[in-house]
Write a protein that holds these residues in place. Sequence first.
Motif, short mmCIF file in Angstrom:
data_model
loop_
_atom_site.label_atom_id
_atom_site.label_comp_id
_atom_site.label_asym_id
_atom_site.label_seq_id
_atom_site.Cartn_x
_atom_site.Cartn_y
_atom_site.Cartn_z
N GLU A 205 -5.98 -0.44 4.15
CA GLU A 205 -6.48 0.85 3.64
C GLU A 205 -7.66 1.33 4.46
O GLU A 205 -7.81 2.53 4.71
CB GLU A 205 -6.88 0.71 2.17
N HIS B 247 -4.03 10.09 6.40
CA HIS B 247 -3.98 8.70 5.94
C HIS B 247 -2.52 8.26 5.74
O HIS B 247 -2.10 7.22 6.25
CB HIS B 247 -4.78 8.59 4.64
N GLU B 248 -1.75 9.10 5.02
CA GLU B 248 -0.38 8.71 4.66
C GLU B 248 0.58 8.83 5.84
O GLU B 248 1.36 7.93 6.10
CB GLU B 248 0.15 9.59 3.52
N HIS C 9 -1.31 4.88 8.31
CA HIS C 9 -0.60 3.62 8.06
C HIS C 9 0.42 3.32 9.15
O HIS C 9 0.71 2.16 9.43
CB HIS C 9 0.10 3.64 6.70
N HIS D 31 -8.68 -0.17 -2.57
CA HIS D 31 -9.15 1.13 -2.06
C HIS D 31 -10.66 1.29 -2.25
O HIS D 31 -11.34 1.86 -1.41
CB HIS D 31 -8.44 2.28 -2.77
N ILE E 164 0.82 -1.20 0.00
CA ILE E 164 0.00 0.00 0.00
C ILE E 164 0.85 1.25 0.00
O ILE E 164 0.38 2.33 -0.28
CB ILE E 164 -0.97 0.06 1.20
#
Length: 680
Positions: free
Chosen positions: A485, A457-458, A462, A542, A9
């Motif tokens: 995800e 999110h990034e 994660h 996703h 991912i």
Amino acid sequence: MNKKTIAAIAGVAVIAAASVTAMNINRSTPADTDDDFQYVVDNFADIEILRYKVPGFEDLSLRQKQLVYHLTEAALAGRDILWDQNCAFNLPVRRLVENVYTSWDGAPDNPDFLALTTYLKQIWMGNGIHHHYSSDKFVPAFSEQWFRSRVDALPEVDQPDPDTLDELCKVIFDPTVLPKRVNQADGEDLVLTSACNLYGGGITQQEVEDYYASIKTPGDSTPVSWGLNSRLVKTGEGTVDEQVYRVGGLYSPAIERIVTHLSKAAEFAENDTQRQVIDELIDYYRTGDLRKWDSYSILWVGDNDSQVDFINGFIENYGDPLGMTGAWESIVNFKNEEASRRTSVLSSEAQWFEDHSPVDPRFRKPEVKGVTAKVITAAILAGDSYPSTPIGINLPNANWIRANHGSKSVTIENITQAYDAASHGSGFNEEFVIDNATAKLLDDYLFITDNLHTDLHECLGHGSGRLLPGVDPDALKAHGSTIEETRADLFALYYLADPKLVELHLLDNPEAYKAEYYKYMLNGLMTQLMRIEPGKDVEEAHMRNRKLIAEWVLEKGAPDNVVELVKHDGKTYLRINDYEALRGLFGQLLAEIQRITSEGDYPAAAALVEKYAVKVDPAIHKEVLDRYATLSIAPYKGFVNPVYEQVIDNNGNVVDITVRYDEGYVDQMLRYSRDYSLLR
Ligand code: ZN
């Protein structure tokens, strides 16, 4: 945290996939609504080609501009590598079709010629004869007979010999030949049935797996990325030959040109660290030694002072059915200092977010490792990042390097800005958004909250959470990517509504998050279905993750009517009645998804995915497709690059580098084919 999944991912391509639907509904533009910059360049088949601006390029120093210039040349020099990696017939097909196209002197509205033009635009977009996203082979709408007559009319030097022409015609016209670039169907030999050119000589999947098993060292804590930069073939004698991409090896002419430009770029490096990064990359290209790729990656992760940055190499492995060989790509960029404040605030608060997340404390990370995150401006897109491009990058992919040295996470804001600007006036809001107040909310806050969602999110999602001791990182198997995800998206959704973001001055209105909530739910329940063909299931990770989240909260919130689908004049609309309760539901699901991840609870993961993420309601699907058909919105977007030129004075000195935005899609592709055709 899920080792294999993080790699999968983490990288460029998947973020690209996430971006397209997310951007359709954006209507606000942050900076420039005042100019007449033409964002939309071309339209064909299921594709819209956009242009992006490079704000801030003029403000770079001459030295930095020269660095960027040589790095962009190193990027363009690798174009043919990717074409050949994607399929062995791509370069000869491209050459022949381009020749037929440029030699046409008949009526411009001739149906066969128009169909050939569309086909050529499609293969440029796919970097070959297969669709960049579905990997299905394109179907030409011109006749073979007409095509052959046009080939006959070419100058002799441009004509393939009869056998080659027969072969190329099969490749172009016969749907049973090389139908899919990457085949992932269970139970088939994925190597033999995939059209990509990463394996050859009739080698089987079993032989590939045996080969790599024989050269890997079990228990190696710093393994190289086996197969990343090579093509594996079976020779006439039946032995296995690993053809390494390097100077003097496979793709040498293109790699030599890359090295030449990298060497020039190194002369303009901003500091010693950056010079070492470039030198190590050159060494890697010269030797093909994967240990050098790792040492380059470690140096690259450590370079956080340079304003100009780039990636250039064999990186993402989605194009390989076995997930080993990297597709060649390059992106050159520089830091957007202003917008980077956002991500540096988030990463400096990483521990706070971890400590307050609504998951069982046993599943939290006691100590969150630093994530460097910044917002960048792309200067050139190349290889696997062109024309279809990511909106975020999180590299390197090697798990042990990520664990020991960290990773870099970036948001490419001039690309998200172009998506946003191009979506103006598409009619999307008018068609799908329930009322004017909600449309206004999206106008005002969707751009910033969508970018913040990507940032969260990034750079935090994660990286959050941990596995319980002894849990196999691959325990969730085929559902690993979807669950991972889902976890990162929920982390972002949950915190987007947190007063902390206003406190950190990342948002100026505590209600702003509602814009992203509305768009996210609308997308997950309805609008993303426009990318699915009638009768098919949702497959991509996703898309599954968004559907899982949206369907789950719709169901769990039903007793309190938190979210509902209502009908007006026979059309379905999303209404959110209680945004705070919706946030609570996101938090609840995050807790459960984190538990599933931390405990490696495969049955629970499979049950969630199967119940909420896969099956499409045919009635709502048909309605969405019908309503989309009335709008002019292409499912996929690509980009053209700006053109950089050196300004040279009478003494032969470079005194400036200029950037212009006036090149069309066809002109750019034909120029690239003319100036950067380095492989035969
Ligand atoms: Zn992700």
